[in-house]
Design a protein around this motif. Structure first.
Motif, PDB file in Angstrom:
ATOM      1  N   HIS A  80      37.104  36.798  43.307  1.00  0.00           N
ATOM      2  CA  HIS A  80      36.533  36.127  42.140  1.00  0.00           C
ATOM      3  C   HIS A  80      36.159  37.085  41.007  1.00  0.00           C
ATOM      4  CE1 HIS A  80      35.306  32.610  45.011  1.00  0.00           C
ATOM      5  NE2 HIS A  80      36.606  32.706  44.812  1.00  0.00           N
ATOM      6  N   THR A  81      36.757  38.280  40.992  1.00  0.00           N
ATOM      7  CA  THR A  81      36.595  39.186  39.854  1.00  0.00           C
ATOM      8  C   THR A  81      37.260  38.581  38.623  1.00  0.00           C
ATOM      9  OG1 THR A  81      36.461  41.195  41.185  1.00  0.00           O
ATOM     10  CG2 THR A  81      37.244  41.450  38.930  1.00  0.00           C
ATOM     11  N   VAL A  82      36.599  38.654  37.486  1.00  0.00           N
ATOM     12  CA  VAL A  82      37.133  38.146  36.227  1.00  0.00           C
ATOM     13  C   VAL A  82      37.783  39.309  35.490  1.00  0.00           C
ATOM     14  CG1 VAL A  82      36.614  36.935  34.076  1.00  0.00           C
ATOM     15  CG2 VAL A  82      35.279  36.440  36.143  1.00  0.00           C
ATOM     16  N   THR A  83      39.066  39.169  35.136  1.00  0.00           N
ATOM     17  CA  THR A  83      39.826  40.255  34.521  1.00  0.00           C
ATOM     18  C   THR A  83      40.316  39.845  33.137  1.00  0.00           C
ATOM     19  OG1 THR A  83      40.557  41.046  36.692  1.00  0.00           O
ATOM     20  CG2 THR A  83      41.806  41.804  34.784  1.00  0.00           C
ATOM     21  N   ASP A  84      40.127  40.735  32.180  1.00  0.00           N
ATOM     22  CA  ASP A  84      40.553  40.525  30.794  1.00  0.00           C
ATOM     23  C   ASP A  84      41.960  41.089  30.621  1.00  0.00           C
ATOM     24  OD1 ASP A  84      40.887  40.380  28.069  1.00  0.00           O
ATOM     25  OD2 ASP A  84      39.475  42.011  27.621  1.00  0.00           O
ATOM     26  N   ILE A  85      42.943  40.213  30.317  1.00  0.00           N
ATOM     27  CA  ILE A  85      44.309  40.680  30.078  1.00  0.00           C
ATOM     28  C   ILE A  85      44.722  40.408  28.632  1.00  0.00           C
ATOM     29  CG2 ILE A  85      44.993  40.420  32.485  1.00  0.00           C
ATOM     30  CD1 ILE A  85      46.401  37.820  31.733  1.00  0.00           C
ATOM     31  N   SER A  86      43.737  40.248  27.740  1.00  0.00           N
ATOM     32  CA  SER A  86      44.027  39.905  26.347  1.00  0.00           C
ATOM     33  C   SER A  86      44.738  41.033  25.606  1.00  0.00           C
ATOM     34  CB  SER A  86      42.735  39.541  25.612  1.00  0.00           C
ATOM     35  OG  SER A  86      41.855  40.655  25.551  1.00  0.00           O
ATOM     36  N   LYS A  87      44.614  42.259  26.108  1.00  0.00           N
ATOM     37  CA  LYS A  87      45.243  43.398  25.447  1.00  0.00           C
ATOM     38  C   LYS A  87      46.478  43.874  26.193  1.00  0.00           C
ATOM     39  CE  LYS A  87      40.832  44.862  23.473  1.00  0.00           C
ATOM     40  NZ  LYS A  87      39.837  45.934  23.352  1.00  0.00           N
ATOM     41  N   GLY A  88      47.061  43.001  27.005  1.00  0.00           N
ATOM     42  CA  GLY A  88      48.234  43.386  27.768  1.00  0.00           C
ATOM     43  C   GLY A  88      47.857  43.812  29.174  1.00  0.00           C
ATOM     44  N   VAL A  89      48.865  44.033  30.001  1.00  0.00           N
ATOM     45  CA  VAL A  89      48.615  44.314  31.412  1.00  0.00           C
ATOM     46  C   VAL A  89      48.686  45.796  31.741  1.00  0.00           C
ATOM     47  CG1 VAL A  89      49.456  42.064  32.110  1.00  0.00           C
ATOM     48  CG2 VAL A  89      51.054  43.974  31.996  1.00  0.00           C
ATOM     49  N   GLY A  90      48.938  46.645  30.776  1.00  0.00           N
ATOM     50  CA  GLY A  90      49.006  48.070  31.045  1.00  0.00           C
ATOM     51  C   GLY A  90      47.648  48.733  30.906  1.00  0.00           C
ATOM     52  N   GLY A  91      47.472  49.861  31.561  1.00  0.00           N
ATOM     53  CA  GLY A  91      46.246  50.641  31.421  1.00  0.00           C
ATOM     54  C   GLY A  91      45.064  50.006  32.133  1.00  0.00           C
ATOM     55  N   ASP A  92      43.864  50.495  31.777  1.00  0.00           N
ATOM     56  CA  ASP A  92      42.647  49.985  32.393  1.00  0.00           C
ATOM     57  C   ASP A  92      42.345  48.586  31.874  1.00  0.00           C
ATOM     58  OD1 ASP A  92      42.305  52.340  33.762  1.00  0.00           O
ATOM     59  OD2 ASP A  92      41.099  53.259  32.178  1.00  0.00           O
ATOM     60  N   LEU A  93      41.981  47.708  32.785  1.00  0.00           N
ATOM     61  CA  LEU A  93      41.683  46.322  32.425  1.00  0.00           C
ATOM     62  C   LEU A  93      40.187  46.087  32.542  1.00  0.00           C
ATOM     63  CD1 LEU A  93      44.565  44.506  34.337  1.00  0.00           C
ATOM     64  CD2 LEU A  93      44.468  45.029  31.906  1.00  0.00           C
ATOM     65  N   GLY A  94      39.587  45.516  31.491  1.00  0.00           N
ATOM     66  CA  GLY A  94      38.184  45.141  31.567  1.00  0.00           C
ATOM     67  C   GLY A  94      37.996  44.073  32.628  1.00  0.00           C
ATOM     68  N   HIS A  95      36.968  44.217  33.452  1.00  0.00           N
ATOM     69  CA  HIS A  95      36.738  43.249  34.522  1.00  0.00           C
ATOM     70  C   HIS A  95      35.283  43.304  34.954  1.00  0.00           C
ATOM     71  CE1 HIS A  95      37.505  47.058  36.601  1.00  0.00           C
ATOM     72  NE2 HIS A  95      36.797  46.581  37.606  1.00  0.00           N
ATOM     73  N   TYR A  96      34.835  42.277  35.642  1.00  0.00           N
ATOM     74  CA  TYR A  96      33.498  42.279  36.215  1.00  0.00           C
ATOM     75  C   TYR A  96      33.459  41.354  37.431  1.00  0.00           C
ATOM     76  CZ  TYR A  96      32.899  37.950  33.533  1.00  0.00           C
ATOM     77  OH  TYR A  96      33.061  36.688  33.001  1.00  0.00           O
ATOM     78  N   ALA A  97      32.535  41.643  38.336  1.00  0.00           N
ATOM     79  CA  ALA A  97      32.348  40.817  39.526  1.00  0.00           C
ATOM     80  C   ALA A  97      31.389  39.687  39.194  1.00  0.00           C
ATOM     81  CB  ALA A  97      31.804  41.665  40.667  1.00  0.00           C
ATOM     82  N   GLN A  98      31.452  38.637  39.981  1.00  0.00           N
ATOM     83  CA  GLN A  98      30.529  37.516  39.808  1.00  0.00           C
ATOM     84  C   GLN A  98      30.150  36.961  41.178  1.00  0.00           C
ATOM     85  OE1 GLN A  98      32.280  34.101  37.856  1.00  0.00           O
ATOM     86  NE2 GLN A  98      34.225  34.336  38.892  1.00  0.00           N
ATOM     87  N   GLU A  99      28.969  36.387  41.251  1.00  0.00           N
ATOM     88  CA  GLU A  99      28.543  35.758  42.493  1.00  0.00           C
ATOM     89  C   GLU A  99      29.271  34.433  42.666  1.00  0.00           C
ATOM     90  OE1 GLU A  99      24.357  35.396  42.680  1.00  0.00           O
ATOM     91  OE2 GLU A  99      23.984  37.555  42.498  1.00  0.00           O
ATOM     92  N   ASN A 100      29.451  34.038  43.920  1.00  0.00           N
ATOM     93  CA  ASN A 100      30.165  32.796  44.196  1.00  0.00           C
ATOM     94  C   ASN A 100      29.372  31.579  43.735  1.00  0.00           C
ATOM     95  OD1 ASN A 100      32.277  34.167  45.344  1.00  0.00           O
ATOM     96  ND2 ASN A 100      31.506  33.963  47.440  1.00  0.00           N
ATOM     97  N   GLY A 101      30.093  30.569  43.265  1.00  0.00           N
ATOM     98  CA  GLY A 101      29.476  29.319  42.853  1.00  0.00           C
ATOM     99  C   GLY A 101      29.879  28.192  43.789  1.00  0.00           C
ATOM    100  N   MET A 102      29.902  26.987  43.239  1.00  0.00           N
ATOM    101  CA  MET A 102      30.278  25.812  44.023  1.00  0.00           C
ATOM    102  C   MET A 102      31.796  25.721  44.164  1.00  0.00           C
ATOM    103  SD  MET A 102      27.525  23.956  44.766  1.00  0.00           S
ATOM    104  CE  MET A 102      28.168  22.282  44.923  1.00  0.00           C
ATOM    105  N   GLU A 103      32.260  25.019  45.182  1.00  0.00           N
ATOM    106  CA  GLU A 103      33.668  24.671  45.274  1.00  0.00           C
ATOM    107  C   GLU A 103      33.930  23.506  44.313  1.00  0.00           C
ATOM    108  OE1 GLU A 103      36.601  25.552  46.847  1.00  0.00           O
ATOM    109  OE2 GLU A 103      35.514  27.423  47.152  1.00  0.00           O
ATOM    110  N   PRO A 104      34.941  23.570  43.486  1.00  0.00           N
ATOM    111  CA  PRO A 104      35.226  22.461  42.567  1.00  0.00           C
ATOM    112  C   PRO A 104      35.498  21.167  43.327  1.00  0.00           C
ATOM    113  CG  PRO A 104      36.508  24.414  41.988  1.00  0.00           C
ATOM    114  CD  PRO A 104      35.891  24.692  43.317  1.00  0.00           C
ATOM    115  N   LEU A 105      34.979  20.073  42.819  1.00  0.00           N
ATOM    116  CA  LEU A 105      35.275  18.768  43.428  1.00  0.00           C
ATOM    117  C   LEU A 105      36.757  18.439  43.307  1.00  0.00           C
ATOM    118  CD1 LEU A 105      32.257  16.587  42.234  1.00  0.00           C
ATOM    119  CD2 LEU A 105      32.680  17.498  44.520  1.00  0.00           C
ATOM    120  N   ILE A 106      37.357  18.835  42.188  1.00  0.00           N
ATOM    121  CA  ILE A 106      38.802  18.672  41.995  1.00  0.00           C
ATOM    122  C   ILE A 106      39.433  20.034  42.229  1.00  0.00           C
ATOM    123  CG2 ILE A 106      40.610  17.898  40.429  1.00  0.00           C
ATOM    124  CD1 ILE A 106      38.465  16.424  38.832  1.00  0.00           C
ATOM    125  N   PRO A 107      40.232  20.206  43.264  1.00  0.00           N
ATOM    126  CA  PRO A 107      40.750  21.535  43.618  1.00  0.00           C
ATOM    127  C   PRO A 107      41.563  22.154  42.484  1.00  0.00           C
ATOM    128  CG  PRO A 107      41.091  19.975  45.416  1.00  0.00           C
ATOM    129  CD  PRO A 107      40.645  19.174  44.231  1.00  0.00           C
TER     130      PRO A 107
END
Length: 527
Positions: free
Chosen positions: A250-277
């Motif tokens: 569940h790491t959130v990754t920023d690919i707005s600047k392309g997929v090469g090089g270092d990618l901005g990202h951050y971890a997040q705590e788990n939330g609820m399971e979506p009612l609609i998968p």
């Protein structure tokens, strides 16, 4: 030596590498050599090199040079492209030429597209420093609302352009919206004489485009990248994706600047399971009419931030829906019920008593609050960031059993309006062909009708237990100590834990950090 073809195309050799450079429009004054990337200026029958364009970053847009289509019955061809970037996002502006010789811009806009034409201004445009997001503005004989103001940089370009691009130059770009559904743009590359463009939102499907790239599924299959958090494969499914969430960690990754090089990202705590998968497909009619098929591509959990101790906190969930022809919409799940909304191009007008008018309907103001995204899944067409707050104002229009909604979301740099309607839980269950066992969770907004029998009592118990679980988990997401892992590992008085607390609990790796929300929060946000 330059040559002219029967189709009025003009061709000359690149002065940098000697490769042929062709102009399809007499109105194009600049081009980028497709071989050596030299930026060229057309001067009579000769070309002069004036710069060097960087390589285009791969964004997997479905458009490309040479693609053709029709707009309002007039055929056009895609001749050139400019790639721009701000701190929050990147986008393309495509230069298109119509058969009668007039050119225009096909630009990306909130997961959709806008065709705009450059127009002269009879009055002086406001100075960029005097423009603020959310303020009214009269320009070109129309009343506008300032929707965004961003500092943009020209990164790269290709093909033919109406004027020489100023590569790597940064300047203000102001976006305006009108009650007539128009989009206005002021581009301050020349501060004293900004370029004025007016257009409307379009669907790519309505443009009868041909000569596009291969199917997205084929093109994007080569875009897989390892998750910065756990190494699992990340494969965007949409060509407009700028943020993607790992299905494993569940790491959130920023690919707005392309997929090469270092990618901005951050971890997040788990939330609820979506009612609609995630990945589910279902049929919904956004504003009535024939239902269309939508796929769940993203999921968000949000809460408001109470202004006082006595104010009750509210939690809700939003599903980002995608339709290949219609674009994006939001299915919103709140304590009050379900609704479906989508971003609009125009801007409602102010009315008496804090109300607004849109499409000849008066929407009464209901709430204003600060919203925070606490958890996300899937992929999003804007850059999802952490910690950024969004001011939301919700409006409502009632006509018999029908309730329509307007939502206004504003950050410091952008204002977005969304329009939609409330819908019954049964419409959601039926539309996504969900199992009857989930009915209690979906119909909590309507409550359980008192029937006096054991079945009704049992349903109330199940419903109450489910709502308690939802509130506990969402409250944990909105109020938990994001620095707990540092406290557990290094102690309460450690440098690591204290630094994390000073930064507001942000644990961000790479890129520009610190906030949730993104360049365009898109829509939804209804309590």
């Amino acid at each position: 030596m330059a040559s002219t073809s029967p189709q009025r195309r003009w061709q000359a050799a690149c002065p940098n590498c000697g490769a042929p450079v062709e102009f399809a429009s007499a109105a194009s004054h600049s081009a980028v050599c497709s071989y050596c990337r030299a930026t060229l200026l057309r001067e009579g029958e000769a070309l002069r090199k004036i710069g060097q364009s960087a390589e285009l970053f791969e964004d997997y847009s479905p458009l490309r040079l040479g693609a053709s289509g029709k707009y309002q019955g007039e055929p056009f061809t895609v001749l050139g492209r400019i790639q721009l970037r701000t701190e929050e996002a990147s986008w393309n502006e495509w230069h298109i030429l119509f058969g009668h010789g007039r050119s225009a811009w096909l630009s990306e806009d909130n997961g959709a597209f806008v065709i705009g034409f450059e127009l002269p201004l009879s009055e002086a445009a406001p100075l960029a420093g005097n423009v603020t997001v959310g303020s009214p503005l009269t320009l070109g004989g129309s009343r506008w609302e300032v929707a965004s103001k961003v500092d943009a940089t020209v990164l790269a370009c290709e093909g033919e352009l109406p004027r020489p691009p100023e590569l790597l130059k940064s300047y203000w770009v102001v976006e305006l919206r009108s009650a007539k559904g128009e989009v206005g743009s002021l581009e301050y590359s020349q501060p004293q004489a900004p370029v004025w463009t007016v257009g409307r939102s379009v669907r790519l499907a309505d443009l009868a485009l041909s000569g596009l790239r291969e199917e997205s599924s084929k093109t994007l299959s080569g875009k897989s990248l390892p998750c910065p958090g756990c190494g699992a494969s990340l494969t965007p499914r949409l060509d407009s994706t700028q943020s993607i969430v790992c299905a494993q960690c569940h790491t959130v990754t920023d690919i707005s600047k392309g997929v090469g090089g270092d990618l901005g990202h951050y971890a997040q705590e788990n939330g609820m399971e979506p009612l609609i998968p995630m990945g589910s497909s279902g049929k919904l009619a956004l504003m009535g009419g024939t239902p269309q098929e939508w796929q769940v591509v993203g999921y968000m959990e949000r809460c408001d931030l109470p202004q006082g101790q006595d104010e009750e906190q509210t939690f809700w969930r939003e599903y980002l829906l995608f339709n290949r022809l219609e674009g994006f919409a939001f299915l919103v799940d709140t304590e009050d019920g379900w609704s479906v909304v989508r971003p609009i191009t125009g801007a409602p007008t102010s009315d008496k008593g804090g109300a607004v008018s849109w499409q000849d309907k008066r929407f009464a103001r209901r709430w204003q609050y600060t919203a925070l995204i606490t958890y996300v899944l899937g992929e999003f067409y804007w850059r999802v960031k952490r910690g950024e707050k969004c001011l939301v104002t919700d409006y409502e229009y009632r006509a018999g059993s029908r309730t329509e909604l307007l939502s206004r979301e504003q950050t410091g740099k952008e204002l977005t309006w969304s329009h939609g309607r409330k819908l019954d839980a049964d419409e959601v269950i039926k539309g996504f062909a969900l199992s009857p066992e989930k009915r209690a969770a979906f119909t909590r907004d309507a409550g359980v009708r008192a029937s006096g029998d054991a079945h009704g009592l049992f349903a109330k118990i199940i419903l109450g237990a489910f709502m308690l679980l939802v509130l506990l988990l969402l409250f944990r997401a909105c109020s938990s100590d994001d620095c707990q892992s540092y406290k557990d590992s290094y102690g309460e008085n450690s440098t690591e834990y204290q630094a994390c607390k000073r930064n507001g609990g942000v644990r961000y790796n790479g890129g520009s950090g610190g906030s949730w929300g993104g360049y365009s929060s898109g829509g939804g946000g209804h309590k």
